[in-house]
Design a protein around this motif. Sequence first.
Motif: not given
Length: 175
Positions: A36-43
């Motif tokens: 795991y290298k990237t992320y985003a918020f679970h809107k």
Amino acid sequence: MKAFKLIPVLFLFLLGSCSSIKVNSDYDQSVDFSQYKTYAFHKRGVDRVEISGLDKKRILNAIDTELSKKGMIKSDNPDLLVNIFTKERERIDVNQYNAGWGYGWGYGWNPYLWGGRTYVSSYVEGTLYIDLIDAKKKELIWEGEGVGYLTEDRERKEIKINEFVAKILAQFPPK
């Protein structure tokens, strides 16, 4: 003599002001977290959190900061989705201090107790959950939880939120 009566109150105040945040985490042991290298918020998940918009923004900014320190990058095509959940409850503590036993004058006539005092304090205890979800599989892979005292003071609130998030995410990735 009055100064000695204030010492227990002062002690309670100091004890409450330097209270720590208790954290723990759980994770799926079969997962290789190095992928795991990237992320985003679970809107959708973040939008459901029932806290002020400003506090939500503070929490998300603190998560951004901590994940960036770990070398992760925010992305439109993420490996991980980050979700948060909060809850709070009012806590009431009752503490009783007794100066001694026997007959005598304390605070009013009390033939059994001499110099006793009861102190009642209330505070709000908050819990912050941070969930990390595998974006492709849509499965929860890591969950962190922090429990501690909340404050209404705006400047201290930001410090407290940063402390909550930093302590929770210090346990990610699992070792």
